[in-house]
Design an enzyme around this catalytic site. Sequence first.
Site, mmCIF file in Angstrom:
data_model
loop_
_atom_site.group_PDB
_atom_site.id
_atom_site.type_symbol
_atom_site.label_atom_id
_atom_site.label_comp_id
_atom_site.label_asym_id
_atom_site.label_seq_id
_atom_site.Cartn_x
_atom_site.Cartn_y
_atom_site.Cartn_z
ATOM 1 C CD GLU A 154 -2.775 5.482 3.517
ATOM 2 O OE1 GLU A 154 -2.981 4.805 4.518
ATOM 3 O OE2 GLU A 154 -3.676 6.110 2.920
ATOM 4 N N PRO A 155 1.584 7.095 0.025
ATOM 5 C CG PRO A 155 3.775 7.684 -0.554
ATOM 6 C CD PRO A 155 2.813 7.616 0.612
ATOM 7 C CB CYS B 43 -6.618 -18.465 -25.527
ATOM 8 S SG CYS B 43 -5.540 -19.407 -26.591
ATOM 9 C CE1 TYR C 189 -2.196 -0.133 -6.431
ATOM 10 C CE2 TYR C 189 -1.197 1.767 -7.477
ATOM 11 C CZ TYR C 189 -1.793 1.189 -6.397
ATOM 12 O OH TYR C 189 -1.988 1.919 -5.262
HETATM 13 C C1 LIG Z 1 -4.385 2.385 -2.797
HETATM 14 C C2 LIG Z 1 -4.303 3.261 -1.613
HETATM 15 C C3 LIG Z 1 -3.253 4.177 -1.483
HETATM 16 C C4 LIG Z 1 -2.192 4.363 -2.528
HETATM 17 O O1 LIG Z 1 -2.692 4.919 -3.678
HETATM 18 P P1 LIG Z 1 -1.669 5.417 -4.813
HETATM 19 O O2 LIG Z 1 -2.549 6.011 -5.838
HETATM 20 O O3 LIG Z 1 -0.919 4.222 -5.291
HETATM 21 O O4 LIG Z 1 -0.760 6.400 -4.158
HETATM 22 C C5 LIG Z 1 -3.202 4.921 -0.340
HETATM 23 N N1 LIG Z 1 -4.126 4.786 0.632
HETATM 24 C C6 LIG Z 1 -5.144 3.923 0.541
HETATM 25 C C7 LIG Z 1 -6.109 3.815 1.648
HETATM 26 C C8 LIG Z 1 -5.263 3.141 -0.584
HETATM 27 O O5 LIG Z 1 -6.295 2.285 -0.672
#
Ligand SMILES: *Cc1c(COP(=O)(O)O)cnc(C)c1O
Length: 428
Positions: free
Chosen positions: A275-276, A348, A384
Amino acid sequence: MTLQHCTAAPEVPALRLSLSDDILREAARRFGTPCWVYDAADIRRRVASLAGFDVIRYAQKANSNIHLLRMLRAMGVAVDAVSLGEIERALAAGYSGAPGAHDIVFASDILDRGSLARVVELGLPVNVGSPQMLSQLGEASPGHPVWLRINPGFGSGFSRKTNTGGEWSKHGLWHETLHECYDLVRLHRLKLVGLHMHIGSGADFDQLRRVCDAMAAEVRRCPFDIQAISAGGGLPIPYRDTDVEIDLSAYRTHWAATRASAEEHLGHAVSLEIEPGRYLVGNSGYLVSEVRARKSVGENWFILADAGFNDLMRPAMYGSYHRIGILQAEPSSACIERRPTVVAGPLCEAGDVFTVDKGGVVVPQDLAVPEIGDLAVFHDCGAYCASMSSNYNSRGLAPEVLHEDGALRMIRRRQSVADLLALELSCG
Ligand SMILES: *Cc1c(COP(=O)(O)O)cnc(C)c1O
């Protein structure tokens, strides 16, 4: 202070520079500054590198532009949504959300009322991060598909604000309370699809082993048959010249062994998800800004760009490092002086400085001395960055541009001041 003596041609950092200076100059000229530029080829290469996982599920909070989601969908990448807005983005990008498709999973630590209604309407699987989500979902939608996001009691993360596990993390279901969660699954006849851990153990192989062991143990303890496990995200990317790419083959091997252990216990095939977020898009992005001022301040040398922390928040928020390059507006072969440089923005707000460390201490970067009108390019801004931008100081969101097949294409227009004011002016 004295200028560094210039003897050689300006040094051009070569690392991961996939978009040429000319392309970045063209983006600034055509779309104005500040603007985000993404390289489609870099994202494609990243997706291809994750072959071996059964499902790549993109955590779209890293960068949720619909055009990037479309591109990823076309490559067979599934998606996570953490809000109602992200569900609608996924649908707009062509994800079906159809029951059984599992191409969108809702992953959050709460179910706000709007998200709950939409999740139930569509039948979207929910990755559950707090026990109340199970009862709220179960009451509204008995039999609903769920994942359990487990906090195994330890975590990692590069700052206090990014802890993904352990006693001080807000994320997931505490491992010692899982039996109560399983009771809720049973009570509401929820359909348990899989177990999930997002610890962010990508680079640390001792930690990775702990996560994999914890996952294998939880699969054995789980009183339900499950179809899938998820390794979560957290794969790191290089930001500094000295950072190295993660050893993906070792990562893959650990998780494949964990899947094999789950399959042996359950007696059937188990799908392995990854899940990247950052890994897929982080290195692909650039923030192109124009240098509008430069000045000596005591012993320090400042340049001020037209991008602020409303655009790129990571340095101010986490002390994150982004490599910065100075690009001459008109290419020239003249020798350019370099100086330790503090790079700041227009807001600012004293904290509107990009060259800071995790403690907020200003750390100059050694940069070419720009002329006004030269470009300051922030590297590795695909994840991000645009997705964390705000309207602080009443600044509109910067446009996003995709470089694909040799051409630049706008994938989000600049938010105008009129767009901003309309929200208030429409209130009479
Ligand atoms: C943010 C998140 C990710 C991705 O994280 P990375 O560090 O960007 O790979 C994967 N799974 C869940 C549940 C997240 O909240």
